[in-house]
Write a protein that holds these residues in place. Structure first.
Motif, PDB file in Angstrom:
ATOM      1  N   PHE A  75       0.862  -1.182   0.000  1.00 14.90           N
ATOM      2  CA  PHE A  75       0.000   0.000   0.000  1.00 14.90           C
ATOM      3  C   PHE A  75       0.901   1.236   0.000  1.00 14.90           C
ATOM      4  N   THR A  76       1.232   1.728  -1.197  1.00 15.62           N
ATOM      5  CA  THR A  76       2.169   2.843  -1.314  1.00 15.62           C
ATOM      6  C   THR A  76       1.523   4.155  -0.865  1.00 15.62           C
ATOM      7  N   LYS A  99     -16.445  14.532  10.976  1.00 18.94           N
ATOM      8  CA  LYS A  99     -15.987  13.792  12.155  1.00 18.94           C
ATOM      9  C   LYS A  99     -15.260  12.506  11.764  1.00 18.94           C
ATOM     10  N   VAL A 100     -15.759  11.858  10.722  1.00 21.55           N
ATOM     11  CA  VAL A 100     -15.278  10.515  10.381  1.00 21.55           C
ATOM     12  C   VAL A 100     -14.026  10.539   9.507  1.00 21.55           C
ATOM     13  N   TYR A 101     -13.944  11.469   8.577  1.00 20.83           N
ATOM     14  CA  TYR A 101     -12.826  11.463   7.628  1.00 20.83           C
ATOM     15  C   TYR A 101     -11.460  11.526   8.328  1.00 20.83           C
ATOM     16  N   PRO A 102     -11.265  12.345   9.382  1.00 19.46           N
ATOM     17  CA  PRO A 102      -9.964  12.349  10.060  1.00 19.46           C
ATOM     18  C   PRO A 102      -9.602  10.994  10.676  1.00 19.46           C
ATOM     19  N   VAL A 103     -10.605  10.249  11.132  1.00 15.26           N
ATOM     20  CA  VAL A 103     -10.344   8.907  11.676  1.00 15.26           C
ATOM     21  C   VAL A 103      -9.852   7.983  10.572  1.00 15.26           C
ATOM     22  N   LEU A 104     -10.499   8.061   9.408  1.00 10.79           N
ATOM     23  CA  LEU A 104     -10.082   7.228   8.274  1.00 10.79           C
ATOM     24  C   LEU A 104      -8.700   7.628   7.778  1.00 10.79           C
ATOM     25  N   GLU A 105      -8.411   8.917   7.770  1.00 10.31           N
ATOM     26  CA  GLU A 105      -7.067   9.385   7.396  1.00 10.31           C
ATOM     27  C   GLU A 105      -6.011   8.764   8.296  1.00 10.31           C
ATOM     28  N   MET A 106      -6.274   8.777   9.605  1.00  7.32           N
ATOM     29  CA  MET A 106      -5.337   8.210  10.571  1.00  7.32           C
ATOM     30  C   MET A 106      -5.100   6.727  10.300  1.00  7.32           C
ATOM     31  N   ILE A 107      -6.193   6.023  10.002  1.00  2.00           N
ATOM     32  CA  ILE A 107      -6.085   4.587   9.741  1.00  2.00           C
ATOM     33  C   ILE A 107      -5.304   4.316   8.456  1.00  2.00           C
ATOM     34  N   ILE A 108      -5.703   4.961   7.374  1.00  2.00           N
ATOM     35  CA  ILE A 108      -5.079   4.689   6.072  1.00  2.00           C
ATOM     36  C   ILE A 108      -3.602   5.073   6.069  1.00  2.00           C
ATOM     37  N   ASN A 109      -3.239   6.089   6.813  1.00  2.00           N
ATOM     38  CA  ASN A 109      -1.839   6.529   6.849  1.00  2.00           C
ATOM     39  C   ASN A 109      -1.024   5.831   7.930  1.00  2.00           C
ATOM     40  N   HIS A 110      -1.613   4.845   8.597  1.00  2.00           N
ATOM     41  CA  HIS A 110      -0.872   4.099   9.618  1.00  2.00           C
ATOM     42  C   HIS A 110       0.333   3.409   8.975  1.00  2.00           C
ATOM     43  N   ASP A 111       1.486   3.631   9.537  1.00  2.00           N
ATOM     44  CA  ASP A 111       2.749   3.215   8.918  1.00  2.00           C
ATOM     45  C   ASP A 111       3.091   1.761   9.239  1.00  2.00           C
ATOM     46  N   THR A 112       2.503   0.852   8.491  1.00  2.00           N
ATOM     47  CA  THR A 112       2.828  -0.560   8.620  1.00  2.00           C
ATOM     48  C   THR A 112       2.528  -1.247   7.303  1.00  2.00           C
ATOM     49  N   GLN A 113       3.225  -2.351   7.062  1.00  2.00           N
ATOM     50  CA  GLN A 113       2.914  -3.192   5.903  1.00  2.00           C
ATOM     51  C   GLN A 113       2.357  -4.543   6.354  1.00  2.00           C
ATOM     52  N   PHE A 118      -2.353  -3.651  10.463  1.00  2.28           N
ATOM     53  CA  PHE A 118      -3.103  -2.566   9.833  1.00  2.28           C
ATOM     54  C   PHE A 118      -4.601  -2.688  10.151  1.00  2.28           C
ATOM     55  N   ILE A 119      -5.140  -3.903  10.036  1.00  2.00           N
ATOM     56  CA  ILE A 119      -6.567  -4.104  10.279  1.00  2.00           C
ATOM     57  C   ILE A 119      -6.888  -3.968  11.767  1.00  2.00           C
ATOM     58  N   ILE A 120      -6.029  -4.494  12.636  1.00  2.00           N
ATOM     59  CA  ILE A 120      -6.266  -4.323  14.072  1.00  2.00           C
ATOM     60  C   ILE A 120      -6.258  -2.842  14.440  1.00  2.00           C
ATOM     61  N   TYR A 121      -5.341  -2.086  13.869  1.00  2.00           N
ATOM     62  CA  TYR A 121      -5.299  -0.646  14.124  1.00  2.00           C
ATOM     63  C   TYR A 121      -6.612   0.009  13.688  1.00  2.00           C
ATOM     64  N   SER A 122      -7.128  -0.401  12.530  1.00  2.00           N
ATOM     65  CA  SER A 122      -8.398   0.156  12.055  1.00  2.00           C
ATOM     66  C   SER A 122      -9.539  -0.200  13.003  1.00  2.00           C
ATOM     67  N   ILE A 123      -9.539  -1.431  13.497  1.00  2.00           N
ATOM     68  CA  ILE A 123     -10.568  -1.860  14.453  1.00  2.00           C
ATOM     69  C   ILE A 123     -10.481  -1.037  15.734  1.00  2.00           C
ATOM     70  N   GLN A 124      -9.270  -0.871  16.244  1.00  2.00           N
ATOM     71  CA  GLN A 124      -9.093  -0.126  17.493  1.00  2.00           C
ATOM     72  C   GLN A 124      -9.539   1.324  17.358  1.00  2.00           C
TER      73      GLN A 124
END
Length: 236
Positions: A75-76, A99-113, A118-124
Motif C-alpha cells: 500500500f504505497t 468527524k469521520v474522515y480524520p479517523v479514516l485518514e489516521m487509519i489509512i496513513n498508519h505506517d505498517t505493511q 493494519f486491520i487491528i489498528y483500524s478496528i481499534q
C-alpha cells in the motif's frame, strides 16, 4: 462470565462484524490461518454515485498458501492518497463526514505493511470512535496448541483466554457442536444481525445494505450506530 468472539481480520467490515466485537469481552483476530484471496480480508464495498463499489487494499503476492500473519500490504503512499481521495469524493456531503474522515485518514496513513496490524489498528480506532471497550488480541500471539484445527482450534483459544461463552457469526451453525462446547463447560451462541432494522438514509438513494462500516459511519451519529450495534439476536 467471559465472552469471546473470534474472526479473521476484515478491513472496514459490515455492521455484523462490529456487533460481534461489541457483544464480547475479548475479540480475537484470527490471523494464523490461511489467507483467503478475493475475500473480505482486504476488500469491501462503499457507496459511489448511488451504487455499490468494491474496493481493495493491495496485498503483496497474496496467496492461500500463506498465513494471514505472513501477508504484507503493498500500500504505497500514492495508493493511500488515492484511496482517501475516493472516500473524500464519495462522502464529502455526508452528514458525519467532518468527524469521520480524520479517523479514516489516521487509519489509512498508519505506517505498517503488516496486514493484521493494519486491520487491528483500524478496528481499534473505530472502536475508540464508537466507545466500544472490547479487548482486541491477535491469535498468533496466544500461547496455544497450533496443531489443532477447525472447532478444536476455537475451543483451544477459548480455553487459553478463560472463556465460558463463545459467540460465533450466524453463518457457522454447521461448523460447531453444542455438545462439544458443553463438554468444555462453555456456552455456544450464534449472533444473527436483525438487518431489517438496520437501515438509514444514504443521500437520496434507495438503501443499499451490508456496505462497509465506512458507509454507516458517514451517515449516522455515534448514538445511532450504538443503537444499530444492539440490533441482533443470540441463537443457541
Amino acid at each position: 462470565m467471559k465472552k469471546v468472539g473470534i474472526m479473521q481480520p476484515y478491513i472496514f467490515s459490515y455492521i455484523g462484524y462490529w456487533q460481534l466485537i461489541h457483544a464480547v469481552d475479548i475479540f480475537v483476530v484470527l490471523d494464523d490461518v490461511n489467507f483467503i484471496t478475493r475475500g473480505y480480508i482486504n476488500r469491501n464495498s462503499i457507496l459511489v454515485n448511488g451504487m455499490e463499489y468494491k474496493f481493495s487494499i493491495p496485498v503483496r503476492k497474496c496467496s492461500q498458501n500463506k498465513l494471514i500473519c505472513e501477508s504484507e500490504l503493498c500500500f504505497t503512499k500514492q495508493e493511500r492518497e488515492k484511496f482517501l481521495k475516493m472516500i473524500f469524493m464519495a462522502y464529502k456531503k455526508a452528514p458525519e463526514f467532518e468527524k469521520v474522515y480524520p479517523v479514516l485518514e489516521m487509519i489509512i496513513n498508519h505506517d505498517t505493511q503488516d496486514v493484521t496490524e493494519f486491520i487491528i489498528y483500524s478496528i481499534q480506532k473505530i472502536c475508540e470512535y464508537l466507545f466500544i471497550e472490547t479487548e482486541i488480541c491477535r491469535s498468533m500471539e496466544l500461547k496455544k496448541n497450533n496443531k489443532l484445527r477447525a472447532q478444536e482450534r476455537i475451543l483451544e483459544i477459548c480455553r487459553v483466554l478463560g472463556a465460558d461463552t463463545y459467540i460465533n457469526p450466524c453463518g457457522g451453525y454447521e461448523l460447531y457442536s453444542q455438545e462439544r462446547f458443553q463438554r468444555e463447560h462453555m456456552d455456544l451462541y450464534f449472533l444473527s444481525p436483525k438487518m431489517s432494522e438496520i437501515t438509514y438514509q444514504q443521500f437520496a438513494n434507495s438503501f443499499i445494505p451490508n456496505l462497509s462500516i465506512i458507509d454507516m459511519l458517514m451517515f449516522n451519529s455515534v448514538e445511532k450506530i450504538k443503537f444499530f450495534l444492539e440490533k441482533y439476536e443470540l441463537i443457541k
